[in-house]
Design a protein around this motif. Sequence first.
Motif, PDB file in Angstrom:
ATOM      1  N   LEU A 147      34.415  43.047  38.139  1.00 44.06           N
ATOM      2  CA  LEU A 147      34.216  44.477  39.190  1.00 44.06           C
ATOM      3  C   LEU A 147      35.221  45.405  38.381  1.00 44.06           C
ATOM      4  O   LEU A 147      36.334  45.253  37.203  1.00 44.06           O
ATOM      5  N   VAL A 148      34.870  46.757  38.141  1.00 43.87           N
ATOM      6  CA  VAL A 148      35.925  47.530  37.146  1.00 43.87           C
ATOM      7  C   VAL A 148      36.450  48.619  38.134  1.00 43.87           C
ATOM      8  O   VAL A 148      36.577  48.983  39.241  1.00 43.87           O
ATOM      9  N   ILE A 149      37.673  49.020  37.945  1.00 42.32           N
ATOM     10  CA  ILE A 149      38.346  49.349  39.023  1.00 42.32           C
ATOM     11  C   ILE A 149      38.932  50.693  38.005  1.00 42.32           C
ATOM     12  O   ILE A 149      39.071  50.852  36.856  1.00 42.32           O
ATOM     13  N   LYS A 150      38.442  51.746  38.888  1.00 45.27           N
ATOM     14  CA  LYS A 150      38.348  53.507  38.158  1.00 45.27           C
ATOM     15  C   LYS A 150      39.802  53.729  39.071  1.00 45.27           C
ATOM     16  O   LYS A 150      40.396  54.186  39.973  1.00 45.27           O
ATOM     17  N   ASN A 151      40.550  54.851  37.596  1.00 43.84           N
ATOM     18  CA  ASN A 151      41.674  55.468  38.551  1.00 43.84           C
ATOM     19  C   ASN A 151      42.595  54.591  39.004  1.00 43.84           C
ATOM     20  O   ASN A 151      43.502  54.642  40.222  1.00 43.84           O
ATOM     21  N   THR A 152      43.688  53.550  38.374  1.00 41.22           N
ATOM     22  CA  THR A 152      44.445  52.487  38.427  1.00 41.22           C
ATOM     23  C   THR A 152      45.616  53.215  39.155  1.00 41.22           C
ATOM     24  O   THR A 152      45.936  54.272  38.273  1.00 41.22           O
ATOM     25  N   THR A 153      46.822  52.989  39.810  1.00 38.82           N
ATOM     26  CA  THR A 153      47.441  53.438  40.626  1.00 38.82           C
ATOM     27  C   THR A 153      48.408  52.228  40.644  1.00 38.82           C
ATOM     28  O   THR A 153      48.055  50.966  40.695  1.00 38.82           O
ATOM     29  N   ARG A 154      49.737  52.434  41.017  1.00 43.63           N
ATOM     30  CA  ARG A 154      50.585  51.097  40.480  1.00 43.63           C
ATOM     31  C   ARG A 154      50.281  50.815  41.710  1.00 43.63           C
ATOM     32  O   ARG A 154      50.937  49.153  41.570  1.00 43.63           O
ATOM     33  N   MET A 155      49.757  51.159  42.869  1.00 47.14           N
ATOM     34  CA  MET A 155      49.438  50.063  43.741  1.00 47.14           C
ATOM     35  C   MET A 155      48.559  49.051  44.365  1.00 47.14           C
ATOM     36  O   MET A 155      48.521  48.300  44.847  1.00 47.14           O
ATOM     37  N   ASP A 156      47.415  49.551  42.958  1.00 44.85           N
ATOM     38  CA  ASP A 156      46.938  48.118  42.083  1.00 44.85           C
ATOM     39  C   ASP A 156      47.636  46.685  41.311  1.00 44.85           C
ATOM     40  O   ASP A 156      46.535  45.933  40.973  1.00 44.85           O
ATOM     41  N   THR A 157      48.565  46.935  40.947  1.00 40.25           N
ATOM     42  CA  THR A 157      48.883  46.292  40.863  1.00 40.25           C
ATOM     43  C   THR A 157      48.497  44.393  41.343  1.00 40.25           C
ATOM     44  O   THR A 157      50.013  44.902  42.396  1.00 40.25           O
ATOM     45  N   ALA A 158      48.995  43.663  41.559  1.00 40.72           N
ATOM     46  CA  ALA A 158      48.296  42.343  42.172  1.00 40.72           C
ATOM     47  C   ALA A 158      47.133  41.135  41.738  1.00 40.72           C
ATOM     48  O   ALA A 158      46.847  41.545  40.393  1.00 40.72           O
ATOM     49  N   THR A 159      47.316  39.753  42.257  1.00 41.25           N
ATOM     50  CA  THR A 159      46.321  39.098  42.255  1.00 41.25           C
ATOM     51  C   THR A 159      44.913  39.286  42.519  1.00 41.25           C
ATOM     52  O   THR A 159      45.208  39.151  43.883  1.00 41.25           O
ATOM     53  N   TYR A 160      43.698  39.427  42.238  1.00 45.27           N
ATOM     54  CA  TYR A 160      42.281  39.672  42.239  1.00 45.27           C
ATOM     55  C   TYR A 160      41.932  38.350  42.325  1.00 45.27           C
ATOM     56  O   TYR A 160      41.855  37.978  41.277  1.00 45.27           O
ATOM     57  N   ARG A 161      40.881  37.625  43.389  1.00 50.08           N
ATOM     58  CA  ARG A 161      40.381  36.812  42.657  1.00 50.08           C
ATOM     59  C   ARG A 161      39.237  36.886  43.704  1.00 50.08           C
ATOM     60  O   ARG A 161      38.799  37.256  44.328  1.00 50.08           O
ATOM     61  N   CYS A 162      38.447  36.222  42.605  1.00 54.19           N
ATOM     62  CA  CYS A 162      37.063  36.036  42.208  1.00 54.19           C
ATOM     63  C   CYS A 162      35.971  34.756  43.122  1.00 54.19           C
ATOM     64  O   CYS A 162      36.520  33.472  42.197  1.00 54.19           O
ATOM     65  N   GLU A 163      35.814  35.038  43.826  1.00 52.01           N
ATOM     66  CA  GLU A 163      35.007  34.213  44.204  1.00 52.01           C
ATOM     67  C   GLU A 163      33.079  33.979  44.258  1.00 52.01           C
ATOM     68  O   GLU A 163      32.936  34.703  44.563  1.00 52.01           O
ATOM     69  N   VAL A 164      32.624  32.395  43.606  1.00 52.93           N
ATOM     70  CA  VAL A 164      31.412  32.268  43.851  1.00 52.93           C
ATOM     71  C   VAL A 164      30.964  31.639  44.340  1.00 52.93           C
ATOM     72  O   VAL A 164      31.628  30.393  44.893  1.00 52.93           O
ATOM     73  N   ALA A 165      29.986  32.076  46.241  1.00 56.05           N
ATOM     74  CA  ALA A 165      29.388  30.818  46.673  1.00 56.05           C
ATOM     75  C   ALA A 165      27.674  30.356  45.890  1.00 56.05           C
ATOM     76  O   ALA A 165      27.308  31.591  45.493  1.00 56.05           O
TER      77      ALA A 165
END
Length: 355
Positions: A147-165
Amino acid sequence: MALRRPELLRLLLLPLLGEYRPAAPAPPRTAPHRPRSARRCPRKSLLVSLSLWRVVGEFGIQQSVTAVDACSGCRLLAVELTSSNTKPVVQEFQSVELSCIIKSTVTPDPRIEWKKIRNGETSYVFFGNKMQGDFATRAEILSRTSLVIKNTTRMDTATYRCEVAAPSDTKTIDEINIQLTVQVKPMTPRCSVPKAVPVGKSASLHCHENEGFPKSTYSWYRNSEPLSADSKSKPHNSSYTLNPATGTLVFHAVHKGDTGRYSCIATNEAGFAKCEEQEMEVYDLNIGGIIGGVLVVLAVLVLITFGICCAYRRGYFANGKESGESYKTPAKPDGVNYIRTDDEGDFRHKSSFVI
């Protein structure tokens, strides 16, 4: 008694293979019948086969090849994820890649999902092969899973979970968590510096800002020279305490040398910001002047009191109006009668004559 070469080889490999038995002739190669849910490949057998090849390389590799062939039809049927960076750090307004790599799978088209976990709440980032929410305009999938996130902000600080089925694998689901930190540069701090302080008194200087992430640390400067927070580095006659975490600078007893222009800098991993210089003056107390002023005020009060007393004694403050009780009716002359009538509301003079 001397051992023959095959027996010596058997003794050397006995701890690895256990009971040694000659390999049976390989049957004709035919397409094996395997159910869809084939067994896992015994990874240990492969390692033993490679070890055997290293030991008996000078004697021959027939047994090693047989061992490898016995495992050649096994497949690893379990989806497995990995990441090149599970804790990426990026500055605000920059782009960042959240790495999610499928290490192994036999499913040709696995289902990919990305979720965001912040303050205990979970929301979708990528679901149903499309971006969700505000990520639809500033995020994209790279290399099928990252996942590529552009123009990040302070609200993007978090835990991101990648799930593959992966439905075709024995282990059908795997996931990996990526902890993203977005650093924010400090804003210009608010500085508070007293303008004038008498010698020997305490003085507090404050510096603070609440926009930067991670939290800022603070340093103070006097006349563009840094003030050390280490007591061992202070000048001999200094008596201040500096707290870099709160930005508070306290002088316990100021002296003339503390006069100057003070400024503060807030710093974190993303950058720094500085407030404007402010002047603090340290002045001496004029004890003689203070005592003289107090004596002058007391003398004026004494004079005012004495003048008021003299005025009372001379009657300047007496009431010149006569009261109703002290008023006396003038004597009535002979031959004059005072008759009160209702119309006039007062006495009317009437003369009488005696013949």
